[in-house]
Write an enzyme that holds these catalytic residues in place. Structure first.
Site, short mmCIF file in Angstrom:
data_model
loop_
_atom_site.label_atom_id
_atom_site.label_comp_id
_atom_site.label_asym_id
_atom_site.label_seq_id
_atom_site.Cartn_x
_atom_site.Cartn_y
_atom_site.Cartn_z
CE LYS A 195 -3.20 2.72 2.43
NZ LYS A 195 -4.93 2.26 4.03
CE LYS A 248 -5.83 1.82 -0.97
NZ LYS A 248 -6.45 1.98 1.47
C1 PBG Z 1 -7.90 2.76 5.85
C2 PBG Z 1 -7.77 3.46 4.03
C3 PBG Z 1 -7.70 3.88 3.30
C4 PBG Z 1 -7.89 3.22 1.94
C5 PBG Z 1 -8.50 1.82 1.86
N1 PBG Z 1 -7.68 1.92 3.98
C6 PBG Z 1 -7.11 5.96 3.54
C7 PBG Z 1 -5.78 6.00 3.53
O1 PBG Z 1 -5.15 5.01 3.73
O2 PBG Z 1 -5.63 6.97 3.59
C8 PBG Z 1 -8.38 4.13 0.54
C9 PBG Z 1 -9.60 3.45 -0.32
C10 PBG Z 1 -9.35 3.83 -1.41
O3 PBG Z 1 -8.71 5.12 -1.52
O4 PBG Z 1 -10.25 4.24 -2.09
N2 PBG Z 1 -6.26 3.78 6.52
#
Ligand code: PBG
Length: 328
Positions: A195, A248
Site C-alpha cells: 500500500k 493498492k
Molecule cells: C484506511 C484506508 C484508506 C483506504 C483504504 N483503507 C485510506 C488511507 O490509507 O488514507 C483508501 C481507499 C480508497 O481511496 O478508495 N487506512
C-alpha cells in the site's frame, strides 16, 4: 503471394472469433464492492467527491444490498464511520461499534454475502492517523495490539475475512495470532501488503473523514518510487500468514501487481481506489469520455495484468457489463 505468413488480423475478423481467442476472462465473482456505513438513522448521503457513491446508515443498507444482489456482486469490503473518535480509536473495537453492528445486521438479513472488513484506526482516531501516536509518529508495536483487538471484534461480529490496511510492521502475525488463539483458525486475512502513500486516496479521506490532522502517512505507507520494497512487504506478509495479498492503488500500479503475482502463489487482489473512481466519473460527467467503455476497459486491463480479485467502486457497473457481454 506477398511473403507474409503471419497475419494477426485474421483472428480479429469479427466478435465471434475475437471472443473465442480472448486471453483474459472476467467474472463478477472476482469483484469486491467497498462501501461506507455510518452512525445515525435514515441516512443515504452522496459523497461530494465521489458522485454516485453514498454513506449509509445501517437501516438504509438494504437499498445497497438489494442493488448488489441484482447485479450479482456478492462480496463487499466494509468501512465504518463512527459517531465518536478519540486518541486511540477505541470505537474501532467496540462491541457496539458501527462496523460490528453493520456486520450483525448484514449476516442476519443478507447471509448470501461474503463480508470483508477494513481493519485500520484512521477513521476512529481524533488525529486521523492509522494507529496510536507517540509524539508525532505512529507507534508500531502499540498499534499492533489495537489492530489485533479490532480484527477479533470484527470476526466475532460476523466478518468472513479481515483486511488490515494500516501498514504497520508485523500486523499480519499479530492478527493471525489473536484469531487463532480465539479459535478462528479458518478466518482468512487479506493483507493490504503493498500500500503506497498515495494522493489517489483523497476522495476516500473526504468520504470517511479520515484525513490526518497533521503530517502525512509516509512513515508507514510506502514510497511510490519503490518496487523492490513492495516485494519485501509482500514476502513478509506471506511469511506472517496472509492468505491474499493486495496491491493498492490500482491502475497506475499495474507494474507492481505483475511483479507481486510472479513471486507468490497466493491470490493477488488489486484495489482500484477512490481517486481512480472519481477521475473517471468526473471526466464522464464533463462529457470527455464514455464512462462505461472506460470502466470496462480498465477492469479488463486489471485482470489482464494478473489481478485475481478487483476491489472497485464500479463493481456493479462492471458486473452489468459482463452480463451484457460487453466485456468478458
Ligand atoms: C484506511 C484506508 C484508506 C483506504 C483504504 N483503507 C485510506 C488511507 O490509507 O488514507 C483508501 C481507499 C480508497 O481511496 O478508495 N487506512
Amino acid at each position: 503471394m506477398n511473403g507474409m505468413t503471419e497475419r494477426p488480423r485474421r483472428l480479429r475478423k469479427n466478435e465471434n472469433l475475437r471472443s473465442m481467442v480472448r486471453e483474459t476472462r472476467v467474472s463478477a465473482d472476482s469483484l469486491v464492492y467497498p462501501f461506507f456505513v455510518m452512525e445515525g438513522e435514515n441516512i443515504k448521503e452522496e459523497i461530494p467527491t465521489m458522485p454516485g457513491q453514498f454513506r449509509y446508515s445501517i437501516d438504509r443498507l438494504p437499498e445497497l444490498f438489494d442493488a448488489l444482489k441484482a447485479s450479482g456482486v456478492f462480496r463487499v469490503l466494509i468501512f465504518g464511520i463512527p459517531g465518536y473518535k478519540d486518541e486511540e480509536g477505541s470505537s474501532a473495537w467496540a462491541e457496539d461499534g458501527i462496523v460490528q453492528r453493520a456486520l450483525k445486521f448484514l449476516k442476519e438479513k443478507y447471509p448470501e454475502f461474503y463480508l470483508i472488513t477494513d481493519v485500520c484506526m484512521c477513521e476512529y482516531t481524533s488525529h486521523g492517523h492509522c494507529g496510536i501516536l507517540c509524539e508525532h509518529d505512529v507507534d508500531n508495536d502499540k498499534t499492533l495490539k489495537v489492530l489485533a483487538r479490532t480484527a477479533l471484534s470484527h470476526v466475532k461480529a460476523g466478518a468472513d475475512m479481515v483486511a488490515p490496511s494500516d501498514m504497520m510492521d508485523g500486523r499480519i502475525a499479530a492478527i493471525r495470532e489473536i484469531l487463532d488463539e480465539n479459535g478462528y483458525v479458518n478466518t482468512p486475512i487479506m493483507s493490504y501488503s503493498v500500500k503506497y502513500a498515495s494522493s489517489f486516496y483523497g476522495p476516500f479521506r473526504d468520504a470517511a473523514g479520515s484525513a490526518p490532522s497533521f503530517g502525512d502517512r509516509k512513515s508507514y505507507q510506502m514510497d511510490f518510487h519503490n518496487v523492490r520494497e513492495a516485494l519485501k512487504e509482500a514476502a513478509l506478509d506471506e511469511m506472517e500468514g496472509a492468505d491474499i495479498l493486495m496491491v493498492k492503488p490500482g491502475m497506475a500500479y499495474l507494474d507492481i501487481l505483475v511483479k507481486v503475482k510472479e513471486m507468490t502463489d497466493k491470490p493477488v487482489a488489486l484495489y482500484s481506489v477512490s481517486g481512480e473512481y472519481s477521475m473517471i466519473k468526473a471526466a464522464a460527467m464533463a462529457g470527455y469520455i464514455d464512462e462505461m467503455k472506460v470502466v470496462g476497459e480498465s477492469a479488463v486491463c486489471m485482470f489482464r495484468a494478473g489481478a485475481d480479485i478487483i476491489i472497485t467502486y464500479y463493481a456493479m457497473e462492471i458486473a452489468d457489463l459482463i452480463k451484457q457481454g460487453r466485456i468478458g
